[in-house]
Design a protein around this motif. Structure first.
Motif, PDB file in Angstrom:
ATOM      1  N   ASN A  97     -36.060  36.388 -25.654  1.00 28.19           N
ATOM      2  CA  ASN A  97     -35.337  35.080 -24.634  1.00 28.19           C
ATOM      3  C   ASN A  97     -34.262  36.392 -23.485  1.00 28.19           C
ATOM      4  OD1 ASN A  97     -36.325  32.945 -24.596  1.00 28.19           O
ATOM      5  ND2 ASN A  97     -35.415  32.738 -26.208  1.00 28.19           N
ATOM      6  N   ILE A  98     -34.047  37.409 -24.982  1.00 30.87           N
ATOM      7  CA  ILE A  98     -32.861  38.439 -24.458  1.00 30.87           C
ATOM      8  C   ILE A  98     -33.845  39.364 -23.178  1.00 30.87           C
ATOM      9  CG2 ILE A  98     -31.411  40.303 -25.459  1.00 30.87           C
ATOM     10  CD1 ILE A  98     -31.827  38.786 -27.739  1.00 30.87           C
ATOM     11  N   GLU A  99     -34.901  39.759 -22.882  1.00 28.52           N
ATOM     12  CA  GLU A  99     -35.675  40.818 -22.047  1.00 28.52           C
ATOM     13  C   GLU A  99     -35.428  39.749 -20.902  1.00 28.52           C
ATOM     14  OE1 GLU A  99     -39.343  41.275 -23.590  1.00 28.52           O
ATOM     15  OE2 GLU A  99     -39.268  43.223 -24.859  1.00 28.52           O
ATOM     16  N   ARG A 100     -35.158  38.499 -21.011  1.00 27.29           N
ATOM     17  CA  ARG A 100     -35.769  37.596 -20.229  1.00 27.29           C
ATOM     18  C   ARG A 100     -34.597  37.854 -19.039  1.00 27.29           C
ATOM     19  NH1 ARG A 100     -36.890  32.758 -21.992  1.00 27.29           N
ATOM     20  NH2 ARG A 100     -39.011  34.310 -22.482  1.00 27.29           N
ATOM     21  N   GLU A 101     -33.629  38.455 -19.709  1.00 28.08           N
ATOM     22  CA  GLU A 101     -31.867  37.760 -19.312  1.00 28.08           C
ATOM     23  C   GLU A 101     -31.576  39.274 -19.007  1.00 28.08           C
ATOM     24  OE1 GLU A 101     -29.721  35.183 -18.616  1.00 28.08           O
ATOM     25  OE2 GLU A 101     -31.414  34.134 -19.410  1.00 28.08           O
ATOM     26  N   LEU A 102     -31.373  39.962 -19.508  1.00 28.68           N
ATOM     27  CA  LEU A 102     -31.320  41.558 -19.352  1.00 28.68           C
ATOM     28  C   LEU A 102     -32.077  42.240 -18.972  1.00 28.68           C
ATOM     29  CD1 LEU A 102     -29.302  42.899 -22.808  1.00 28.68           C
ATOM     30  CD2 LEU A 102     -28.705  41.373 -21.177  1.00 28.68           C
ATOM     31  N   LYS A 103     -33.444  42.439 -18.518  1.00 27.25           N
ATOM     32  CA  LYS A 103     -34.789  42.844 -17.692  1.00 27.25           C
ATOM     33  C   LYS A 103     -34.468  44.452 -18.588  1.00 27.25           C
ATOM     34  CE  LYS A 103     -34.947  39.684 -14.446  1.00 27.25           C
ATOM     35  NZ  LYS A 103     -33.644  38.972 -14.748  1.00 27.25           N
ATOM     36  N   ILE A 104     -34.085  44.316 -19.734  1.00 32.89           N
ATOM     37  CA  ILE A 104     -34.276  45.408 -20.425  1.00 32.89           C
ATOM     38  C   ILE A 104     -34.800  45.823 -21.292  1.00 32.89           C
ATOM     39  CG2 ILE A 104     -31.989  46.958 -19.000  1.00 32.89           C
ATOM     40  CD1 ILE A 104     -30.083  45.703 -22.037  1.00 32.89           C
ATOM     41  N   LYS A 105     -35.366  47.520 -21.810  1.00 38.81           N
ATOM     42  CA  LYS A 105     -35.403  47.431 -23.790  1.00 38.81           C
ATOM     43  C   LYS A 105     -35.231  46.599 -25.107  1.00 38.81           C
ATOM     44  CE  LYS A 105     -37.896  50.890 -24.144  1.00 38.81           C
ATOM     45  NZ  LYS A 105     -37.966  52.239 -24.729  1.00 38.81           N
ATOM     46  N   ILE A 106     -35.615  46.206 -25.691  1.00 44.85           N
ATOM     47  CA  ILE A 106     -34.936  45.464 -26.397  1.00 44.85           C
ATOM     48  C   ILE A 106     -35.401  45.652 -28.153  1.00 44.85           C
ATOM     49  CG2 ILE A 106     -33.572  43.324 -27.498  1.00 44.85           C
ATOM     50  CD1 ILE A 106     -32.879  43.275 -24.611  1.00 44.85           C
ATOM     51  N   LEU A 107     -34.256  46.090 -28.362  1.00 43.05           N
ATOM     52  CA  LEU A 107     -34.410  46.763 -30.340  1.00 43.05           C
ATOM     53  C   LEU A 107     -33.651  46.100 -31.112  1.00 43.05           C
ATOM     54  CD1 LEU A 107     -35.635  50.672 -29.668  1.00 43.05           C
ATOM     55  CD2 LEU A 107     -36.926  49.016 -29.639  1.00 43.05           C
ATOM     56  N   ASP A 108     -34.594  45.845 -32.494  1.00 41.02           N
ATOM     57  CA  ASP A 108     -34.084  46.144 -33.364  1.00 41.02           C
ATOM     58  C   ASP A 108     -33.314  46.742 -34.362  1.00 41.02           C
ATOM     59  OD1 ASP A 108     -35.788  45.661 -34.537  1.00 41.02           O
ATOM     60  OD2 ASP A 108     -35.993  43.086 -34.777  1.00 41.02           O
ATOM     61  N   ARG A 109     -32.305  46.571 -35.615  1.00 48.56           N
ATOM     62  CA  ARG A 109     -32.228  48.073 -36.541  1.00 48.56           C
ATOM     63  C   ARG A 109     -33.221  47.942 -37.167  1.00 48.56           C
ATOM     64  NH1 ARG A 109     -27.201  48.709 -38.888  1.00 48.56           N
ATOM     65  NH2 ARG A 109     -27.697  50.381 -40.923  1.00 48.56           N
ATOM     66  N   THR A 110     -34.547  47.337 -37.295  1.00 51.66           N
ATOM     67  CA  THR A 110     -35.588  47.362 -37.996  1.00 51.66           C
ATOM     68  C   THR A 110     -36.582  48.565 -36.598  1.00 51.66           C
ATOM     69  OG1 THR A 110     -35.453  45.920 -39.026  1.00 51.66           O
ATOM     70  CG2 THR A 110     -37.813  46.883 -39.237  1.00 51.66           C
ATOM     71  N   SER A 111     -36.512  47.914 -36.096  1.00 52.83           N
ATOM     72  CA  SER A 111     -37.543  48.924 -35.049  1.00 52.83           C
ATOM     73  C   SER A 111     -36.884  50.396 -34.643  1.00 52.83           C
ATOM     74  CB  SER A 111     -37.705  48.070 -33.645  1.00 52.83           C
ATOM     75  OG  SER A 111     -36.888  47.838 -33.736  1.00 52.83           O
ATOM     76  N   LEU A 112     -35.866  50.538 -34.268  1.00 53.87           N
ATOM     77  CA  LEU A 112     -35.282  51.280 -34.478  1.00 53.87           C
ATOM     78  C   LEU A 112     -35.451  52.621 -35.128  1.00 53.87           C
ATOM     79  CD1 LEU A 112     -32.937  53.590 -32.353  1.00 53.87           C
ATOM     80  CD2 LEU A 112     -31.291  52.258 -33.650  1.00 53.87           C
ATOM     81  N   ILE A 113     -35.472  51.958 -36.842  1.00 56.88           N
ATOM     82  CA  ILE A 113     -35.584  52.749 -38.181  1.00 56.88           C
ATOM     83  C   ILE A 113     -37.174  53.178 -37.914  1.00 56.88           C
ATOM     84  CG2 ILE A 113     -35.262  52.911 -40.551  1.00 56.88           C
ATOM     85  CD1 ILE A 113     -33.259  51.178 -40.811  1.00 56.88           C
ATOM     86  N   LEU A 114     -37.893  52.213 -37.506  1.00 57.39           N
ATOM     87  CA  LEU A 114     -39.337  52.570 -37.373  1.00 57.39           C
ATOM     88  C   LEU A 114     -39.715  53.534 -36.732  1.00 57.39           C
ATOM     89  CD1 LEU A 114     -40.743  49.395 -37.898  1.00 57.39           C
ATOM     90  CD2 LEU A 114     -41.638  51.215 -39.461  1.00 57.39           C
ATOM     91  N   ASP A 115     -38.723  53.667 -35.300  1.00 58.33           N
ATOM     92  CA  ASP A 115     -38.998  54.498 -34.361  1.00 58.33           C
ATOM     93  C   ASP A 115     -38.585  55.823 -34.564  1.00 58.33           C
ATOM     94  OD1 ASP A 115     -39.351  55.667 -31.895  1.00 58.33           O
ATOM     95  OD2 ASP A 115     -37.572  56.336 -31.432  1.00 58.33           O
ATOM     96  N   ILE A 116     -38.034  56.454 -36.188  1.00 60.85           N
ATOM     97  CA  ILE A 116     -36.964  57.784 -36.119  1.00 60.85           C
ATOM     98  C   ILE A 116     -37.950  58.216 -37.442  1.00 60.85           C
ATOM     99  CG2 ILE A 116     -35.353  58.652 -37.832  1.00 60.85           C
ATOM    100  CD1 ILE A 116     -33.520  56.297 -36.422  1.00 60.85           C
ATOM    101  N   PHE A 117     -38.605  56.913 -38.303  1.00 60.74           N
ATOM    102  CA  PHE A 117     -39.517  57.492 -39.372  1.00 60.74           C
ATOM    103  C   PHE A 117     -40.682  58.236 -38.526  1.00 60.74           C
ATOM    104  CE2 PHE A 117     -39.054  54.613 -42.945  1.00 60.74           C
ATOM    105  CZ  PHE A 117     -37.065  55.189 -43.370  1.00 60.74           C
TER     106      PHE A 117
END
Length: 417
Positions: A97-117
């Motif tokens: 729903n948020i992607e449909r409204e903002l039309k940008i990449k959406i991450l949450d805290r966990t996915s960001l930490i996983l990217d760093i990991f």
């Protein structure tokens, strides 16, 4: 891994979004966003703006309310923002729903930490653990990834391909999770043998919140070259070094740091890494005393040690690091309001609850080398006690060494004797 979940780009412009709720006041929400900004910086993103909204709880559709989402969308469009990072976990429905409204990449805290990991992992063990955590994160978010196919008529003989695709994806991911867990069990067996081969040497583990200076202290005590950086999760792979203080050899371990709002399943993916903490005889809890919320960080570490590492009952030395960076603002003489943490000097802070810890606390600066000898002495005394419970016949060796040390310090007394 799906690009919507794990970001692979660097130097992206991002906005941060958080909530003020009955369980989380504005000051706490801002503190969490500051930490989220540090996480984003570690991942390679540049934070352009932070958005906060007061709500009774996250909106089930879009996390924030419609008005706030419109405000965010307008800012994103006007400033060419490429990514929005939310401070709490999002469901797949909220992401869509948020992607449909903002039309940008959406991450949450966990996915960001996983990217760093994923970026920090160097060894096969760490990479396997990160991959397992990624799939465990992805699994419950499959449900609404195929909603565009679920609108076909259901019923007997009319089962839609969307459900079939979901079940296929779920089975593939479950198979991968099972395979990764088996790989980790194999790695665990190897590491268990390595730990057994180390004999009965006393084991000392450095634990603490992420970015408190554990790796810097590790380098200082072991004279090694462990990677240390002013970033979150600079260390993912456990490092073990043999250290000798005076005449006492022991094993020193540098472990992955903890952080607030870290999902339990993510921590459990690093179970084999945390086995070093479970097997440790002595814990050295490193704290960044210059951080305005270091007491909450202590609680996070202690809670994680209790819940996951079963290490809360082990002997522990509290090491308050970064005293060189500690700062405070003295109150004006005519200010009659109660003093806050920001108004207390380091000497005054030492006389609070820390004073009741007795000999189990030391204040240092690993970066400046301040009070390191005092820390070494405390580790030596604790490690010696543990060593003598296993090798009581070595007591005379310690006594002989202590006598020689006393002779070196007081040659006049030795001559009189």
């Amino acid at each position: 891994m799906n690009d919507n979940i794990i970001s692979k780009e660097t130097s992206e412009r991002a906005i941060l979004v958080g909530l003020v709720t009955p369980q989380q006041n504005e000051q706490k929400a801002l503190e969490y966003l500051d930490e989220l900004e540090f996480l984003a910086d570690t991942a390679g993103a540049v934070t352009e703006k932070k958005f906060l909204q007061k709500l009774g709880g996250p909106d089930s559709r879009t996390f924030v309310g419609k008005g706030k989402l419109d405000e965010i969308r307008q800012y994103v469009e006007d400033n060419e923002i490429g990514m929005a990072i939310f401070d709490d976990d999002l469901t797949s429905k909220q992401v869509a729903n948020i992607e449909r409204e903002l039309k940008i990449k959406i991450l949450d805290r966990t996915s960001l930490i996983l990217d760093i990991f994923a970026k920090r992992a160097q060894t096969a063990n760490a990479k396997t653990q990160v991959e397992l955590a990624q799939y465990q994160y992805l699994l419950p978010r499959l449900t609404r990834m195929w909603t565009h196919l679920e609108r076909q008529r259901g019923g007997i003989g009319m089962r839609g391909p969307g459900e079939t695709q979901i079940e296929t994806d779920r089975r593939i991911i479950l198979d991968k999770i099972s395979r990764l867990k088996e790989e980790l069990r194999h790695i665990d067996r190897q590491k268990s043998m390595q730990r057994k081969n180390r004999g009965k040497l006393t084991r000392v583990a450095l634990v603490g919140y992420t970015n408190v200076g554990k790796s810097t202290l590790m380098n200082l005590l072991s004279k090694s070259d462990v990677f240390a950086e002013n970033k979150l999760f600079a260390t993912l792979d456990t490092t073990v070094r043999k250290v000798i203080i005076d005449n006492l050899p022991f094993l020193l371990t540098d472990t992955v740091g903890f952080i607030r709002k870290l999902p339990t399943h993510l921590v459990e993916s690093f179970k084999s890494t945390l086995d070093e903490v479970r097997d440790a005889d002595l814990l050295v809890h490193v704290v960044d005393i210059s951080h305005p919320n270091f007491e909450e960080q202590i609680e996070v570490v202690n809670r994680t040690l209790t819940d996951v590492c079963e290490g809360a009952d082990k002997p522990m030395i509290m090491v308050f690091n970064k005293i060189d960076a500690f700062s405070f603002t003295p109150k004006d003489a005519d200010d009659l309001t109660p003093a806050t943490r920001e108004n207390i000097s380091l000497d005054e802070l030492k006389e609070t609850w820390m004073n009741r810890m007795g000999d189990d606390v030391v204040f240092i600066s690993a970066k400046k080398g301040i009070n390191i000898d005092e820390l070494k002495q405390k580790i030596y005394e604790k490690a010696k006690q543990i060593h003598l419970t296993r090798f009581p016949y070595n007591d005379f060796l310690f006594q002989k060494y202590d006598d020689l040390e006393a002779t070196d310090e007081n040659p006049a007394e030795a001559t009189e004797e």
